[in-house]
Design an enzyme around this catalytic site. Sequence first.
Site, PDB file in Angstrom:
ATOM      1  CB  SER A 106      52.195  42.731  32.324  1.00  0.00           C
ATOM      2  OG  SER A 106      52.233  43.345  33.583  1.00  0.00           O
ATOM      3  CG  ASP A 250      54.224  47.148  34.744  1.00  0.00           C
ATOM      4  OD1 ASP A 250      53.665  48.259  34.872  1.00  0.00           O
ATOM      5  OD2 ASP A 250      53.591  46.075  34.766  1.00  0.00           O
ATOM      6  CG  ASP A 252      50.719  46.768  31.841  1.00  0.00           C
ATOM      7  OD1 ASP A 252      51.755  46.616  32.518  1.00  0.00           O
ATOM      8  OD2 ASP A 252      49.654  46.164  32.092  1.00  0.00           O
ATOM      9  CG  ASP A 254      49.577  46.525  35.594  1.00  0.00           C
ATOM     10  OD1 ASP A 254      50.820  46.409  35.567  1.00  0.00           O
ATOM     11  OD2 ASP A 254      48.812  45.594  35.251  1.00  0.00           O
TER      12      ASP A 254
END
Length: 460
Positions: A106, A250, A252, A254
């Site tokens: 993340s 970010d 990833d 999300d």
Amino acid sequence: MPLIKSISGIRGTIGGKTGENLTPVDVVKFAAAYGTWLKRKLNKGNLKIVIGRDARISGQMISDLVSSTLQGVGIDVIDLGLSTTPTVEIMVPYLSAAGGIIITASHNPKQWNALKLLNSKGEFISDQEGKELLTIAENEDFDFVEVDKLGCYEKEENAIELHIDKILQLSLVDVESIQKAQFKIVVDAVNSTGGISVVPLLKKLGVEVIEMYCTPTGDFPHNPEPLEVNLDDIMKRVPSEKANLGIVVDPDVDRLAFICEDGSMFGEEYTLVAVADYVLSETPSTTVSNLSSSRALHDIAKKYNQEYQASAVGEVNVVSKMKEIHALIGGEGNGGIIYPELHYGRDSLVGIALFLSYLSKKKASVKELRNLYPTYFMGKKKIDLSPEINTDLILKKLEDQYKNEDIKTYDGLKIDFSNSWVHLRKSNTEPIIRIYTEAYTQQEADQLADRFIEEIKKIS
């Protein structure tokens, strides 16, 4: 750095000693535990798992280890390759898979990586399921198969395109209105998979895109957490390009943050607030965020005479509460949008589409939109305690002390005052109480945190 094992997965830094860092041995061990747990839970053959990764440097290595291990447990693997967390979540039920593994740390720096674990709905596994899996991993109680029963491997290369198409078909995504607005947008994708998801989405929406760090090399040009302190480049670039706004995700994809046309931050807490404002203006609904998120979402719900409820911290808890009260919009104050019409997971792509739909219909600038919302300021501090001190007892004493206030105790202790709030949460791994506050000024928020630090010291 320590290897962090939790109910939702395993996270750590690459290299070092087994059991202390995220080494190949640890990856294999945890992937085997997940595969074994799924087989026992579902008690049927021909299971398949969807995997996908962000662009961080260690991602391909970890992906290969995960894929081979799952095949060794007798599970078929569908590999999305470079992808996003919400894309993997959507593809699990779409492909009728038994679960999914997202290979991403993340917002953590590039030396970190992690495995995030999904159930057959494409949602994060529950607390109890995570505990069952951890037990299998700790006991190394794996069910590897013989050679004739090894799992198969295949690639799926159109997952992001499918994800985008699903977004464009949503009833509240007004493609025509966005196209007419002729937005010019700067995108900072931190050299990860936002470059291959956010940019194509915007182009399909008729947006002129100025790309910053959109090549998925995994070489992050700055700290990848989308906070103001890390975003100096795009905050300068947006006004210099005379762009309508900036978009930051970010690694990833999300978490979502916006930059106003003047280069100021829209505010990560206000990403969800603005999207919820749009959704509630079109479809009456309850709303949900977690206990540590801004009161501003409560204010938006009140504006539309709708109910707001707060969940315990953690995406899985937000999703559970949203399902319970049938909320059509929810999420977390860190820029995480959960829109169930698409799926139950934080999704920057759907957040972008909904935000731009609202912006185009309002015919307002991003700064003008931000100025419509109340301004709150948050403080985040912690207090270290000696190991022998009972943190539960401290929170109970504070609960008794403030029993006449609006308090919630299902995730630490949250005390809502008329013009502010404080949320106290103990660490599960060390003698620390984390203190989150919100008030009308930064000074008031910080003073509230300092006040409770002193109260805790007196009690302990």
